[in-house]
Motif scaffolding. Structure first.
Motif: not given
Length: 644
Positions: A350-360
């Motif tokens: 997720v950090e690599l592909e979607l760096p600005k997503i809110e990961h809960r």
């Protein structure tokens, strides 16, 4: 097209157009909460035809392993069949209906014959069919329909392959439960034919061998299955990823599917939330099914995409998240939410592909891990969930203090989980999703538990149909719904209303209000749709504080027209004299005010005439009484009096 090979015996599903649906039994069970049973459609029954002379052709299974459509066993000379297997099935139907002891006596490639061996072989019944050289069909050329025997429960036609074919579908669906004893009892109860337990055991092994061979062949055509999906669902995405082995063969690595209708509907009408998780497969191909689920406007489960990988690691999670990023057009993830158990490989992906997503992080997983380390803490569950459900930093700090006061060691373990990434108080504002757990994905994985026991492609088809049934059911509910709020919002507001009646509101300017609930004070601004408790901003549904003001505002709205007329105070005594005169009687003079130079005119209270009053009539009456005796009636200026 290159075939796909796997290290272990591969699995799959039959792609033949004539193959029957094997999974309806389990689909009905899994979709019980989402759809009602419907009468099945009979596909292989011809409609009534006006042409009675049209040649009848028996429709049967044309190959081993296909489900047998049992008929009434009717046969006649000249009857045609597509092939020899269809003819054998017709004879089997006859044996099942009449219980005769039939036996095959002709085994040639283009000729098959059966006879009845009842009555010690003296029965005259016989049937013979052949593939004629000048025709492509098989035809019955000899049929002697005459029995002199009595059915006794024996049938030499019931060999192991026949029994295996009869129970092929049942064994495929319930191979763990459909045992030889059940097969033996079913044959006796349904067809009154006696078979041995050993025959049923051998038939079960043969059926399982056929099923395994069928699945092996089907898995090799996995790319064909993907092509069928793309042809039937335009715009969908299917990806079959393989690697080359030392022999140069394509070995299965992973499979991904995202149906176009699911993708479009999620982007158009669902919440910007994606829950992801993995679950283990239970068949010969040991791997994991990764699923991505959303939430519809009523906060219910909405399937988006799924894939099968060999192991849950960073590479496979990156591949899956990348596919979601492209198909759902997530960009860098800004404005979207992902909820998961935050497995290490998934976090990196997720950090690599979607760096600005809110990961809960899912609180349910956190609670499970803490429960293992603190099994005797009875208040752990309440304290942890109260912390996760906090809407503002003040409540967050108070919840942490309660945990610390309860157990300092537990507090340290809680802080190691970084509670700010799973507490509502620190969620980004604007997405309006208050989820703190991934329960929707867990629930979906439990729902498809039976599907995960199936072979590879059969499992994928089972998941697809289940998703289709769920969405169809939800669609029917949404189209029949009436009202401005969804059922979820109604339930939310009903809970808030319990505290709303206890609030006290003090108005301010610019749409702001002070709302008191007990000793707590919060500022509500209806123009900005905010409340200092933060629940209004996070959920986008009025909290108990805003709900109190909205309720009172709605009440004022109903009398708004009356309040629009301005009301002025009465004049002061110094500005205007107060009229203290009494009201006039009925027979008083209608003259209100006369000029000062004119005198007031007197009116009679009896006759209403001017220039005299009632005493005038009394004097006249007394005068008459003194001058005359008796009783008389006197009329004076229109007045009638009665005297005695």
């Amino acid at each position: 097209m290159a075939l796909i090979h796997v290290p272990n015996p591969p699995l799959g599903v039959d792609l033949d157009a004539e193959a029957e649906d094997r999974d309806e039994f389990h689909i009905d069970k899994m979709a019980t909460d989402f759809t009602e049973a419907e009468e099945s459609i009979r596909h292989n029954v011809y409609p009534e035809n006006d042409d009675e002379d049209e040649e009848h052709v028996h429709i049967g299974a044309a190959r081993r392993g296909t489900a047998i459509m049992h008929g009434d066993g009717s046969m006649y000379k000249g009857q045609s069949f597509y092939n020899g297997i269809a003819f054998k099935e017709c004879v089997l139907d006859y044996a099942l209906v009449y219980g005769c002891n039939l036996k095959q006596y002709m085994y040639d490639r283009d000729r098959i014959g059966f006879k009845c061996v009842g009555a010690k072989g003296k029965c005259m019944w016989k049937v013979y069919a052949a593939s004629l050289h000048n025709e492509s069909m098989w035809r019955i050329t000899l049929y002697t329909n005459r029995h002199i025997c009595v059915p006794n429960g024996e049938c030499e036609m019931f060999k192991t392959p026949v029994i295996a074919r009869l129970f092929l579908d049942k064994i495929r669906e319930e191979h763990e439960y459909y045992m030889p004893l059940k097969m033996e009892q079913t044959i006796m109860e349904k067809w009154k034919i006696s078979v041995t337990r050993d025959q049923c055991q051998a038939a079960r092994r043969k059926a399982l061998a056929w099923i395994e061979l069928e699945y092996d062949t089907q898995f090799e055509r996995l790319r064909d299955y993907g092509a069928e999906i793309l042809e039937a669902n335009e715009g969908s995405v299917v990806e079959v990823d393989t690697v080359k082995n030392e022999a140069g063969q394509d070995v299965f690595k992973r499979f991904y599917v995202c149906y176009d209708v699911l993708r479009r509907t999620w982007k158009k009408s669902c919440r910007p939330l994606i829950g992801v998780d993995g679950c283990f497969l239970k068949e010969k191909i040991k791997g994991q099914l990764l699923v991505a689920l959303g939430r519809d406007v009523d906060n219910a489960i909405y399937p988006i995409a799924w894939c099968v990988v060999q192991v849950e690691n960073t590479d496979n999670w990156s591949w899956f998240v990348n596919r979601l990023k492209i198909d759902l057009e997530l960009g860098d993830g800004d404005g979207y939410i992902m909820v998961s158990d935050r497995q290490k490989g998934l976090i990196k992906a997720v950090e690599l592909e979607l760096p600005k997503i809110e990961h809960r992080k899912c609180v349910r997983h956190i609670y499970g891990n803490l429960k293992k380390n603190h099994p005797n803490k009875m208040r752990l569950k309440k304290l942890l969930w109260d912390l996760a459900w906090c809407y503002n930093s003040k409540d967050y700090e108070e919840s942490l203090e309660r945990i610390h006061a309860y157990d300092s060691k537990l507090y340290e373990d809680v802080m190691k989980t970084k509670p700010k990434i799973w507490c509502r108080a620190f969620d980004k504002i604007g997405n309006y999703c208050e989820d703190v757990e991934n329960n929707s994905v867990e629930s979906f994985n439990n729902t498809i538990n039976k599907a995960r026991e199936k072979p590879f492609v059969a499992m994928l088809e089972c998941v697809r149909r289940l998703a289709m049934v769920r969405i169809a059911k939800r669609s029917a509910i949404s189209h029949s719904h009436e009202g401005i709020c969804t059922p979820y919002v109604k339930r939310f507001l009903a809970e808030e209303h319990k505290a709303t009646s206890l609030c006290f509101v003090h108005p301010s300017t610019n749409g702001a209000y002070e709302v008191y609930l007990g000793y707590d004070k919060h500022i509500v601004n209806l123009n900005d749709r905010t409340c200092t408790c933060m629940k209004f901003q996070i959920c986008r549904i009025p909290c108990e504080h805003a709900g109190r003001r909205i309720t009172r505002r709605g009440l004022f709205h109903t009398i708004g027209l009356a309040l629009e007329v301005k009301v002025h105070p009465p004049p002061r005594p110094d500005d205007e004299k107060v009229d203290k005169k009494r009201k006039k009687g009925v027979h008083e003079s209608p003259t209100k005010k006369k000029p000062k130079e004119k005198k007031r005119i007197m009116h009679c209270g009896i006759c209403g005439a001017a220039d005299h009053n009632c005493r005038y009539h009394q004097k006249k009456k007394n005068k008459k009484n003194t001058t005359q005796g008796g009783t008389q009636v006197e009329s004076t200026q229109g007045c009638l009096t009665q005297e005695k």
